[in-house]
Design a protein around this motif. Structure first.
Motif, mmCIF file in Angstrom:
data_model
loop_
_atom_site.group_PDB
_atom_site.id
_atom_site.type_symbol
_atom_site.label_atom_id
_atom_site.label_comp_id
_atom_site.label_asym_id
_atom_site.label_seq_id
_atom_site.Cartn_x
_atom_site.Cartn_y
_atom_site.Cartn_z
ATOM 1 N N GLU A 75 0.822 -1.210 0.000
ATOM 2 C CA GLU A 75 0.000 0.000 0.000
ATOM 3 C C GLU A 75 0.852 1.254 0.000
ATOM 4 O O GLU A 75 2.018 1.248 0.392
ATOM 5 C CB GLU A 75 -0.967 0.005 1.192
ATOM 6 C CG GLU A 75 -0.285 0.060 2.536
ATOM 7 C CD GLU A 75 -1.287 0.157 3.682
ATOM 8 O OE1 GLU A 75 -2.494 0.064 3.437
ATOM 9 O OE2 GLU A 75 -0.824 0.342 4.818
ATOM 10 N N LEU A 77 0.412 5.224 1.282
ATOM 11 C CA LEU A 77 -0.444 6.130 2.035
ATOM 12 C C LEU A 77 0.121 7.551 2.023
ATOM 13 O O LEU A 77 1.332 7.747 2.090
ATOM 14 C CB LEU A 77 -0.559 5.657 3.494
ATOM 15 C CG LEU A 77 -1.070 4.240 3.733
ATOM 16 C CD1 LEU A 77 -1.126 3.944 5.231
ATOM 17 C CD2 LEU A 77 -2.441 4.050 3.098
ATOM 18 N N ARG A 82 -5.156 6.251 2.150
ATOM 19 C CA ARG A 82 -5.060 6.121 0.712
ATOM 20 C C ARG A 82 -5.570 7.422 0.096
ATOM 21 O O ARG A 82 -6.409 8.108 0.656
ATOM 22 C CB ARG A 82 -5.880 4.922 0.239
ATOM 23 C CG ARG A 82 -5.317 3.615 0.788
ATOM 24 C CD ARG A 82 -6.191 2.447 0.421
ATOM 25 N NE ARG A 82 -6.192 2.255 -1.030
ATOM 26 C CZ ARG A 82 -7.062 1.476 -1.660
ATOM 27 N NH1 ARG A 82 -8.001 0.851 -0.994
ATOM 28 N NH2 ARG A 82 -7.000 1.330 -2.969
#
Lengths: 252, 249
Positions: A75, A77, A82
């Motif tokens: 991921e 961020l 997000r």
């Protein structure tokens, strides 16, 4: 920044939460691994150069960070979320990914106005950023009449509309003349002086070396170095020498 | 959503694209209406349905075509010029961006449809009268042509946005829409025996039916309106899903 090396412990209470936090980020296009298990984070108030050869995965990484591409794994961020989860993304993050993302038939001022309307930003702020990038006199001309340098500045103006805390620029020095590069460098420094954060990708080392305080180097989708610029070049090597050593490809 | 809609409406009026499409539509409606009205022999104008098919219906056909192109360009133009990147950066809720494009395009397309229908009605009537041909349309027929044409244009604009979002590449999207509306469906609904029953359920045929064209072959206007709303909704939803799921290059 923590990557191949652990982050230096910071004493600044404002920068407890990293502005950017990328964890095991991976992007595959079929067989091709464009970004391979990338992990890094950026603290507030830093200017980070994101370096690597063409095709190393810099742009893909930035697109995933900005929600334009979906990661295959891991991921990315910004401010702990997000990108699409940010409440008012334009007021947190400004980005320029391509130097020519304009409708040639729309005026520069109207390009900004359309984005300002979507982000619910006042027209007065449009005038401010036009002033900042020195495009007031050309604001009513259609973008097709703009030089490359003017387009670069218009892109930057769009990124700055929301007065963001993080600025992400992909290859902003491409095609700029020396005056433009000088202007850009000064701009990045002054932007970060107020505690704001810049992530700037480039394959042009000389342009970058004078504007950043830390660098990340990626090659074939993997992070090969991440350090303060003075640490990286502390052994007497230039940034170019370090870069070439790290990104050297095996002779086939 | 209101901000997204305002931005989309502003985008549509801050280039010359919409104006260019509008001018082309007006020119074409006049050209086709006059050409058919003046060129066809008098036996083509026997009844109301014949007169609408030959002359008056062109307002709806061309209104729907240019509305669909307008809708498609609102999507493909952004992809072509790269403005889709700043657009999605400022509003990462892509479904709301597509929805705003649908509503903005429908609004402008309503105007396109009204003008195209009114022009075809006016030019068609003037032409037939000048030739001494009795115009068989009553007030209800005229109203259906103009208002139904506007509804068809609005719904076709939504279909255009959906097609644009699905196809992404501008040239294939515009060529595909044009060929479908002017050619493919005419073949399917036209003279080929036995397939009218299916052909009249297609979207261009539904648009023509809404404005009262070919009542013996096509659906009743109200039924066609419901059908075209379903097509428009399906296209908009499909385009919206495609835009949300695909990576932006």
């Amino acid at each position: 920044m923590s990557a191949t090396r652990p982050a230096a412990t910071t004493t600044d209470p404002l920068s407890r939460e990293p502005v950017v936090k990328v964890t095991s980020l991976t992007k595959r296009y079929g067989e091709l691994v464009a970004v391979d298990d990338l992990t890094f984070s950026l603290e507030a108030g830093t200017v980070t150069g994101f370096l690597g050869p063409n095709g190393a995965g810099k742009t893909t990484t930035l697109r995933m960070l900005l929600g334009l591409a979906e990661p295959t794994g891991g991921e990315a961020l910004v401010f702990g979320r997000r990108y699409h989860e940010l409440d008012e993304p334009a007021r947190r993050v400004g980005a320029v990914l391509e130097s020519n993302d304009f409708d040639p038939g729309r005026s520069g001022g109207d390009h900004l106005r359309a984005l300002a309307l979507a982000a619910e930003i006042q027209q007065s702020r449009v005038d401010e950023v036009l002033e900042l990038v020195e495009l007031v006199a050309s604001a009513r001309r259609r973008v097709k009449t703009y030089s490359l340098g003017m387009r670069q500045r218009l892109g930057l103006a769009a990124a700055l509309l929301g007065d963001p805390e993080l600025l992400v620029l992909d290859e902003p020095a491409n095609g700029l003349d020396p005056v433009g590069v000088h202007w850009l460098r000064n701009f990045l420094r002054s932007f970060a002086e107020g505690g704001r954060t810049v992530l700037v990708s480039s394959h042009l080392l000389a342009e970058v070396a004078q504007a950043v305080d830390q660098v990340m180097i990626i090659d074939r989708g993997r992070l090969v170095a991440a350090a303060r610029l003075d640490e990286l070049t502390g052994t007497g090597q230039t940034l170019e020498e370090v870069y070439l050593e790290l990104t050297a490809r095996r002779a086939s | 959503m209101k901000a997204a809609l305002r931005a989309e409406l502003f985008k549509q009026r801050s280039t010359r694209t919409v104006l260019g499409l509008f001018a082309a539509m007006v020119g074409l409606v006049l050209f086709v209406t006059l050409l058919h009205g003046l060129g066809l022999s008098a036996e083509n104008f026997d009844g109301t349905a014949e007169q609408i098919t030959a002359v008056f219906g062109w307002g709806e056909v061309l209104g729907a075509l240019f509305a669909a192109l307008l809708g498609a360009i609102s999507m493909t133009g952004e992809i072509r010029h790269g403005t889709i990147r700043p657009t999605f950066l400022v509003n990462p809720h892509r479904r709301s961006v597509v929805a705003a494009k649908v509503w903005a395009s429908m609004l402008i397309a309503t105007g396109f449809g009204l003008v195209a229908g009114a022009l075809a009605a006016g030019a068609g009537t003037a032409t037939l009268r000048a030739r001494g041909i009795d115009v068989r349309l009553d007030a209800g027929d005229y109203a259906l042509l103009v208002i139904g044409g506007a509804a068809a244009a609005a719904l076709w604009a939504a279909i255009g946005v959906g097609v644009g979002a699905l196809v992404r590449n501008q040239v294939p999207a515009l060529v595909g829409i044009t060929v479908w509306l002017l050619f493919v469906e005419n073949l399917l609904v036209g003279d080929i025996a036995g397939i009218d029953a299916v052909g009249r359920l297609l979207p261009a045929a539904a648009g023509r039916a809404i404005s009262g064209q070919a009542p013996e072959t096509l659906l009743a206007p109200a039924v066609a309106l419901v059908l075209l709303i379903l097509y428009a909704a399906a296209a908009a939803v499909a385009g919206s899903l495609a835009a949300s799921r695909r990576d932006v290059a």
